[in-house]
Design an enzyme around this catalytic site. Structure first.
Site, PDB file in Angstrom:
ATOM      1  N   TYR A 126      39.048  32.745  47.184  1.00  0.00           N
ATOM      2  CA  TYR A 126      39.869  32.390  46.018  1.00  0.00           C
ATOM      3  C   TYR A 126      41.065  31.552  46.466  1.00  0.00           C
ATOM      4  O   TYR A 126      42.215  31.903  46.246  1.00  0.00           O
ATOM      5  CB  TYR A 126      40.318  33.668  45.317  1.00  0.00           C
ATOM      6  CG  TYR A 126      40.869  33.504  43.916  1.00  0.00           C
ATOM      7  CD1 TYR A 126      40.629  32.364  43.155  1.00  0.00           C
ATOM      8  CD2 TYR A 126      41.630  34.514  43.342  1.00  0.00           C
ATOM      9  CE1 TYR A 126      41.124  32.239  41.872  1.00  0.00           C
ATOM     10  CE2 TYR A 126      42.140  34.405  42.055  1.00  0.00           C
ATOM     11  CZ  TYR A 126      41.887  33.253  41.322  1.00  0.00           C
ATOM     12  OH  TYR A 126      42.399  33.136  40.043  1.00  0.00           O
ATOM     13  N   SER A 127      40.779  30.438  47.119  1.00  0.00           N
ATOM     14  CA  SER A 127      41.809  29.510  47.569  1.00  0.00           C
ATOM     15  C   SER A 127      41.158  28.145  47.756  1.00  0.00           C
ATOM     16  O   SER A 127      39.936  28.012  47.677  1.00  0.00           O
ATOM     17  CB  SER A 127      42.452  29.987  48.878  1.00  0.00           C
ATOM     18  OG  SER A 127      41.472  30.115  49.894  1.00  0.00           O
ATOM     19  N   LEU A 161      45.635  38.976  62.277  1.00  0.00           N
ATOM     20  CA  LEU A 161      46.121  39.542  61.022  1.00  0.00           C
ATOM     21  C   LEU A 161      45.867  38.558  59.886  1.00  0.00           C
ATOM     22  O   LEU A 161      46.219  37.378  59.983  1.00  0.00           O
ATOM     23  CB  LEU A 161      47.617  39.846  61.116  1.00  0.00           C
ATOM     24  CG  LEU A 161      48.305  40.308  59.826  1.00  0.00           C
ATOM     25  CD1 LEU A 161      47.728  41.637  59.340  1.00  0.00           C
ATOM     26  CD2 LEU A 161      49.825  40.410  60.037  1.00  0.00           C
ATOM     27  N   TRP A 167      38.885  39.308  49.043  1.00  0.00           N
ATOM     28  CA  TRP A 167      37.682  40.131  49.091  1.00  0.00           C
ATOM     29  C   TRP A 167      37.032  40.150  50.477  1.00  0.00           C
ATOM     30  O   TRP A 167      35.872  40.498  50.628  1.00  0.00           O
ATOM     31  CB  TRP A 167      36.694  39.641  48.043  1.00  0.00           C
ATOM     32  CG  TRP A 167      37.158  39.910  46.634  1.00  0.00           C
ATOM     33  CD1 TRP A 167      36.969  41.055  45.908  1.00  0.00           C
ATOM     34  CD2 TRP A 167      37.891  39.022  45.791  1.00  0.00           C
ATOM     35  NE1 TRP A 167      37.547  40.924  44.662  1.00  0.00           N
ATOM     36  CE2 TRP A 167      38.113  39.695  44.559  1.00  0.00           C
ATOM     37  CE3 TRP A 167      38.386  37.731  45.941  1.00  0.00           C
ATOM     38  CZ2 TRP A 167      38.801  39.116  43.495  1.00  0.00           C
ATOM     39  CZ3 TRP A 167      39.083  37.147  44.889  1.00  0.00           C
ATOM     40  CH2 TRP A 167      39.284  37.838  43.687  1.00  0.00           C
ATOM     41  N   GLY A 168      37.777  39.750  51.490  1.00  0.00           N
ATOM     42  CA  GLY A 168      37.336  39.927  52.873  1.00  0.00           C
ATOM     43  C   GLY A 168      36.502  38.804  53.460  1.00  0.00           C
ATOM     44  O   GLY A 168      36.050  38.915  54.601  1.00  0.00           O
ATOM     45  N   SER A 188      45.523  44.453  46.121  1.00  0.00           N
ATOM     46  CA  SER A 188      44.529  44.706  45.080  1.00  0.00           C
ATOM     47  C   SER A 188      43.546  45.786  45.526  1.00  0.00           C
ATOM     48  O   SER A 188      42.835  45.620  46.518  1.00  0.00           O
ATOM     49  CB  SER A 188      43.755  43.418  44.755  1.00  0.00           C
ATOM     50  OG  SER A 188      42.578  43.703  44.018  1.00  0.00           O
ATOM     51  N   GLN A 191      39.940  44.510  45.480  1.00  0.00           N
ATOM     52  CA  GLN A 191      39.611  43.674  46.636  1.00  0.00           C
ATOM     53  C   GLN A 191      39.340  44.533  47.861  1.00  0.00           C
ATOM     54  O   GLN A 191      38.445  44.221  48.651  1.00  0.00           O
ATOM     55  CB  GLN A 191      40.752  42.690  46.910  1.00  0.00           C
ATOM     56  CG  GLN A 191      40.852  41.571  45.890  1.00  0.00           C
ATOM     57  CD  GLN A 191      41.931  40.552  46.238  1.00  0.00           C
ATOM     58  OE1 GLN A 191      42.886  40.859  46.948  1.00  0.00           O
ATOM     59  NE2 GLN A 191      41.768  39.344  45.747  1.00  0.00           N
ATOM     60  N   CYS A 343      45.984  23.628  35.949  1.00  0.00           N
ATOM     61  CA  CYS A 343      46.311  23.550  37.373  1.00  0.00           C
ATOM     62  C   CYS A 343      45.594  22.382  38.042  1.00  0.00           C
ATOM     63  O   CYS A 343      46.169  21.685  38.884  1.00  0.00           O
ATOM     64  CB  CYS A 343      45.962  24.860  38.063  1.00  0.00           C
ATOM     65  SG  CYS A 343      47.016  26.256  37.608  1.00  0.00           S
TER      66      CYS A 343
END
Length: 374
Positions: A126-127, A161, A167-168, A188, A191, A343
């Site tokens: 999500y990016s 890190l 969501w991994g 979240s 998530q 956006c």
């Protein structure tokens, strides 16, 4: 009638961007309720967005509408009370304080994994993707991960890190392809469930905590699309935390949306309906925050890639909605379309930017070339 006066004012403003009310171009505004014009003039983008959600107006090419509005700076002619109020609150209060850290997780990222599965790629990134030499979202997202991890020069066995792990997907990719140990954090709970299941059997730990609760030392740190939730009152503390967590020979990569001007609040509509307590940093706010703490090694701009990403997400979301006809309320679907395409238009107009910064703990000694190939 009074609405005629309001309409003329809006028509004059929109004309700066080549937009016409009830015109024939795909970016023209089609008005279904004449109360719209007063609503825009008195409430700004909050009123514009809510009116769209209410079905008061339509536009075939919403991204192009916003591109023309923003590129022409037509929005500067409207200063609504909601904008002034948001800016004042943002200056007076720390809306991103630790006590409010989980708000965006609860109100945005927890609204339904099924929605994000339908909108995003199969690994749920999500990016912004990196669309070099591809027109497929899944490949573009993998490109982005390789870009990030190549810049970080990941080596097997390193402790990594992931701040804002989603969501991994990124943590899983890093562990599988680079042989590193990853700790991922998110605010979240939904998530966390997905990320833990996705990373099962890998050297990956997923935690439901705020970044201010972290401890330990990491060889590499990255944060992809999380800094937008930090807030200007916390920027310095954020980089101070990064410095304390980063090994002395470590590297930190920050990917974030940015703005061209320093602000103390977010767009009122985005803050109310999409990302509560969010705020986009300017370049100077970022550099001032890490000055004296970390050393800048590289600043990479690829803003148009977010336009392509958002357009693809919208296409996926519209197909998802049609498959689940009736599952999502019509007003929600209009809200989500407005979010994605407004956006997208802002990235196309370059009022929103996409940045990747690479920072070191104390500066890399000797020859060093940042890897931008994938």
């Amino acid at each position: 009638m009074l609405h005629t006066y309001f309409q003329k004012q809006i028509e004059k403003i929109l004309a700066q961007g080549g937009i016409h009310v009830n015109g024939s171009d795909p970016w023209d505004m089609q008005v279904h309720d004449n109360r719209l014009f007063q609503r825009i003039l008195t409430q700004g983008n909050l009123g514009l967005g809510e009116a769209y959600m209410d079905g008061w107006w339509e536009c075939q090419a919403l991204d192009q509408f916003f591109f023309r509005v923003l590129r022409s700076k037509a929005q500067d002619n409207i200063v609504s009370p909601s904008i002034i109020f948001s800016a004042l609150i943002g200056r007076l209060f720390n809306l991103q304080a630790r006590s409010r850290a989980f708000t965006v997780g609860e109100q945005h990222y927890n609204i339904g994994n099924e929605l994000f599965q339908g909108m995003l790629d199969s690994n749920m990134h999500y990016s912004c993707a990196y669309w070099k030499n591809t027109d497929k979202l899944s490949i573009a997202q993998e490109n982005k991960l390789r870009l990030v991890f190549n810049k970080l020069m990941l080596q097997p066995g390193q402790r990594v890190l992931d701040i804002g792990c989603g969501w991994g997907g990124a943590a899983k990719f890093a562990a599988e392809h680079y042989g590193v140990e990853v700790t991922g954090i998110t605010v979240s709970s939904e998530q966390v469930k997905v990320a833990q299941e996705r990373c099962k059997g890998l050297p990956v730990k997923i935690k439901l905590i705020d970044y201010r609760a972290l401890d330990g030392v990491f060889d590499r740190i990255y944060s992809i699309g999380m800094f937008e939730h930090v807030g200007h009152k916390n920027y310095r503390n954020y980089f101070d935390i990064i410095k304390n967590l980063l090994a002395t020979d470590g590297l930190f990569l920050l990917q974030t949306i940015g703005g061209n001007e320093s602000v103390s609040s977010t767009d009122p509509w985005i803050g109310k309906y999409i990302f509560p307590n969010s705020m986009l940093p300017s370049a100077s706010q970022i550099t001032n925050a890490f000055e004296g703490l970390l050393v800048l090694e590289d600043w990479h701009v690829f803003s148009h890639d977010y336009y392509l990403t958002l357009k693809t997400w919208n296409d996926n979301f519209q197909q998802h909605c049609s498959r689940f006809n009736g599952h999502y309320a019509a007003r929600f679907c209009r809200m989500w379309r407005y979010y994605l395409l407004s956006c997208a238009g802002a990235f196309l107009a370059r009022t929103l930017q996409l940045w990747q910064l690479l920072l070191s703990h104390q500066g890399i000694v000797g020859p060093f070339r940042v890897e931008r190939e994938i």
